[in-house]
Design a protein around this motif. Structure first.
Motif, PDB file in Angstrom:
ATOM      1  N   LEU A  15       1.007  -1.186  -0.052  1.00 25.85           N
ATOM      2  CA  LEU A  15       0.132   0.032  -0.052  1.00 25.85           C
ATOM      3  C   LEU A  15       0.989   1.404  -0.017  1.00 25.85           C
ATOM      4  CD1 LEU A  15      -2.796   1.287   0.241  1.00 25.85           C
ATOM      5  CD2 LEU A  15      -2.707   1.151   2.798  1.00 25.85           C
ATOM      6  N   ALA A  16       1.870   1.154   0.968  1.00 26.28           N
ATOM      7  CA  ALA A  16       2.736   2.519   0.932  1.00 26.28           C
ATOM      8  C   ALA A  16       3.432   2.588  -0.510  1.00 26.28           C
ATOM      9  CB  ALA A  16       3.766   2.194   1.954  1.00 26.28           C
ATOM     10  N   LYS A  17       4.041   1.618  -1.051  1.00 29.02           N
ATOM     11  CA  LYS A  17       4.811   1.578  -2.460  1.00 29.02           C
ATOM     12  C   LYS A  17       3.567   2.513  -3.253  1.00 29.02           C
ATOM     13  CE  LYS A  17       7.115  -0.764  -5.516  1.00 29.02           C
ATOM     14  NZ  LYS A  17       7.518  -2.393  -6.030  1.00 29.02           N
ATOM     15  N   ARG A  18       2.498   1.840  -3.370  1.00 30.23           N
ATOM     16  CA  ARG A  18       1.526   2.378  -4.515  1.00 30.23           C
ATOM     17  C   ARG A  18       0.970   3.476  -4.271  1.00 30.23           C
ATOM     18  NH1 ARG A  18      -1.237  -1.532  -7.780  1.00 30.23           N
ATOM     19  NH2 ARG A  18      -2.983  -0.048  -7.838  1.00 30.23           N
ATOM     20  N   LEU A  19       0.840   4.052  -2.866  1.00 28.09           N
ATOM     21  CA  LEU A  19       0.548   5.336  -2.359  1.00 28.09           C
ATOM     22  C   LEU A  19       1.426   6.415  -2.998  1.00 28.09           C
ATOM     23  CD1 LEU A  19      -1.513   5.001   0.978  1.00 28.09           C
ATOM     24  CD2 LEU A  19      -2.277   5.956  -1.276  1.00 28.09           C
ATOM     25  N   ARG A  20       2.799   6.106  -2.674  1.00 28.62           N
ATOM     26  CA  ARG A  20       3.711   6.937  -3.298  1.00 28.62           C
ATOM     27  C   ARG A  20       3.569   7.504  -4.543  1.00 28.62           C
ATOM     28  NH1 ARG A  20       8.304   4.007  -1.808  1.00 28.62           N
ATOM     29  NH2 ARG A  20       7.535   3.127   0.301  1.00 28.62           N
ATOM     30  N   ILE A  23       0.171   9.542  -5.201  1.00 28.74           N
ATOM     31  CA  ILE A  23       0.106  10.919  -4.495  1.00 28.74           C
ATOM     32  C   ILE A  23       0.997  11.763  -5.402  1.00 28.74           C
ATOM     33  CG2 ILE A  23       1.008  12.298  -2.784  1.00 28.74           C
ATOM     34  CD1 ILE A  23       0.074  10.065  -0.901  1.00 28.74           C
ATOM     35  N   VAL A  24       1.903  11.284  -6.032  1.00 24.84           N
ATOM     36  CA  VAL A  24       2.739  12.198  -7.040  1.00 24.84           C
ATOM     37  C   VAL A  24       1.955  12.213  -8.225  1.00 24.84           C
ATOM     38  CG1 VAL A  24       4.893  12.069  -8.377  1.00 24.84           C
ATOM     39  CG2 VAL A  24       5.010  11.343  -5.922  1.00 24.84           C
ATOM     40  N   VAL A  25       1.122  11.298  -8.937  1.00 29.54           N
ATOM     41  CA  VAL A  25       0.589  11.400 -10.016  1.00 29.54           C
ATOM     42  C   VAL A  25      -0.482  12.396  -9.818  1.00 29.54           C
ATOM     43  CG1 VAL A  25      -0.924  10.141 -11.670  1.00 29.54           C
ATOM     44  CG2 VAL A  25       1.143   9.181 -11.061  1.00 29.54           C
ATOM     45  N   ALA A  26      -1.202  12.341  -8.679  1.00 26.12           N
ATOM     46  CA  ALA A  26      -2.447  13.055  -8.150  1.00 26.12           C
ATOM     47  C   ALA A  26      -2.118  14.512  -8.115  1.00 26.12           C
ATOM     48  CB  ALA A  26      -2.990  12.797  -6.881  1.00 26.12           C
TER      49      ALA A  26
END
Length: 79
Positions: A15-20, A23-26
């Motif tokens: 989850l942390a890896k995908r969120l990083r 978040i950058v893309v968003a």
């Protein structure tokens, strides 16, 4: 035998890896939308208002509306 050939799935920190990444893309997407709105809508609108009010005469506009009978409480100017 084929089970030994497959790599183990990542379970910890997925989850942390995908969120990083998300978040950058968003953030980039939101910044792009804000910039395109500012330069595509807000700045031209400000320029249009400035150009309109540069030569705007409120009294001349009022007299034209008064003579056209727009106002109920103001009598048309006698000629």
């Amino acid at each position: 035998m084929s089970a030994a050939l497959l790599p183990k799935p990542q379970m910890r920190g997925l989850l942390a890896k995908r969120l990083r990444k998300h978040i950058v893309v968003a953030f980039v997407f939101a910044f792009g939308c804000a910039a395109s709105y500012k330069f595509g809508v807000a700045e031209p609108r400000k320029r249009a208002y400035a150009d309109f009010y540069k030569n705007y005469d409120a009294m001349k506009e009022f007299e034209a509306m008064r003579d056209a009978g727009v106002f109920e409480s103001v009598q048309p100017k006698k000629k």
